[in-house]
Design a protein around this motif. Structure first.
Motif, PDB file in Angstrom:
ATOM      1  N   ALA A  12       0.840  -1.204   0.000  1.00  0.00           N
ATOM      2  CA  ALA A  12       0.000   0.000   0.000  1.00  0.00           C
ATOM      3  C   ALA A  12       0.873   1.251   0.000  1.00  0.00           C
ATOM      4  O   ALA A  12       1.846   1.348   0.759  1.00  0.00           O
ATOM      5  N   LYS A  15      -2.240   3.835   3.008  1.00  0.00           N
ATOM      6  CA  LYS A  15      -2.434   2.612   3.807  1.00  0.00           C
ATOM      7  C   LYS A  15      -3.846   2.396   4.316  1.00  0.00           C
ATOM      8  O   LYS A  15      -4.567   3.354   4.618  1.00  0.00           O
ATOM      9  N   LYS A  19     -10.598  -0.639  11.067  1.00  0.00           N
ATOM     10  CA  LYS A  19     -11.777  -1.353  10.541  1.00  0.00           C
ATOM     11  C   LYS A  19     -13.030  -0.615  10.987  1.00  0.00           C
ATOM     12  O   LYS A  19     -13.134  -0.233  12.138  1.00  0.00           O
ATOM     13  N   ALA A 275       3.264  -3.454   8.452  1.00  0.00           N
ATOM     14  CA  ALA A 275       3.229  -3.975   9.819  1.00  0.00           C
ATOM     15  C   ALA A 275       4.400  -4.924  10.034  1.00  0.00           C
ATOM     16  O   ALA A 275       4.235  -6.124  10.263  1.00  0.00           O
TER      17      ALA A 275
END
Ligand code: DP6
Length: 318
Positions: A12, A15, A19, A275
């Motif tokens: 990405a 990014k 959620k 991550a």
């Protein structure tokens, strides 16, 4: 009742972190990514008699990941489906911040669709992959892709095909161990605890429209500026979560410094980090040798992977 599919991870540039619906795994923000080519996951799904699914990853049984895989198979082939034997093979480190879940679930939905005869189209498969792992939806498509978070469900918008803009990505591996905090758990923690989370959400549209325009104009300078800003903003949200989520190590920082140095020498290159502690340097083909050489000699870098822009997930056994 058997099919094999291949998919590539994607990185990405704007990014996805957060959620809006955890149960349906719907993203809180839209995102924009580039699909890679050399890195790949191959996935074979065989529906057969028996009462249990089985999963093997790189030649080893992987019971820990089976539940997520079984749920994804149900979503593609229906809950009444036969048991499945799933075999996955990736040519890069998995669970280390290299988007292995993106290529895995993208390949899984394509293989399961073909093996079950379900006949979902690409967008439907992207939505099913995204329900398993948000970033996986983007790997159904090649080139540069935007994932629109949408209202009811996500949408995928291809912005440039793999050949339209020959970007290169040099990945500096600084640690190949599995990451300490999974992205899904990390996002939930950030939404609950980071004081920066609401500004992260509020500014995403501005970053996306700048990145979209940079892609449209093939303007790597503009893309560099917005992608590095967006990446550092996501990591600021991670760092200010409680407990903090810090994926970087000293080599991560050294790579960022090396990339800034290359840019000062006139190379069109920028970094992005997900991550995990790996650094992805995105550049034009003219700079790829200089970028690879500089990152290879950066202290703490264990390995370098070089890749171009790749295509979307597809069946490969026919
Ligand atoms: C930092 O797609 O792995 O790579 O939906 O919980 O499976 P889940 O998350 P995942 O998160 C990716 C996060 C990221 C940024 C990105 O790829 O957009």
């Amino acid at each position: 009742m058997q099919a094999t599919a291949e998919a590539h991870p994607n990185i990405a540039l704007v990014k996805y972190w957060g959620k809006r619906d955890v149960a349906r795994n719907l993203p809180a923000v839209s995102s924009l990514s580039v699909t890679l080519d050399t890195l790949r996951t191959r996935m074979t799904v065989e529906f057969r008699a028996g009462d249990r699914d089985a999963l093997s990853v790189n030649g080893q049984a992987a019971p820990g990941m089976l539940e997520r895989v079984s749920r994804c198979l149900d979503s593609v082939a229906g809950k009444e489906r036969s048991a499945a034997r799933v075999t996955s093979d990736s040519n890069f480190p998995i669970g280390a911040g290299l988007a292995s879940s993106a290529s895995a679930f993208a390949a899984l939905v394509v293989a399961a669709n073909a093996a079950s005869g379900a006949a979902h189209d690409r967008l439907a498969l992207a939505r099913l992959a995204g329900a398993a792992s948000g970033s996986a939806a983007r790997s159904l498509y090649g080139g540069l892709v935007e994932l629109d978070a949408g209202d009811e469900q996500i949408d995928l918008v291809p912005l440039a095909a793999a050949d339209d803009w020959p970007l290169m990505v040099v990945v500096a591996i600084t640690d190949d161990n599995t990451k300490s905090v999974g992205s899904g758990d990390g996002m939930i923690r950030s939404a609950r605890t980071s004081p920066f989370y609401s500004s992260w959400l509020a500014q995403q549209e501005d970053d996306l429209s700048a990145a979209r325009e940079a892609v449209r104009n093939r303007d790597i300078g503009r893309l560099s500026e917005v992608a590095e800003h967006n990446c550092l903003k996501m990591h600021s949200v991670m760092w200010t979560s409680r407990p903090p989520i810090v994926y970087w190590n000293s080599a991560t920082l050294a790579c960022m410094e090396a990339i800034r140095g290359l840019r000062a020498e006139g190379h069109a290159v920028f970094f992005t980090i997900d991550a995990g502690p790996q650094v992805k340097a995105v550049c034009l083909p003219a700079s790829v040798d200089a970028v690879s050489a500089a990152l290879a000699e950066t202290p703490g870098v264990l390995d370098i992977l070089t890749t171009g822009v790749g295509c979307g997930a597809r069946r490969i056994d026919q």
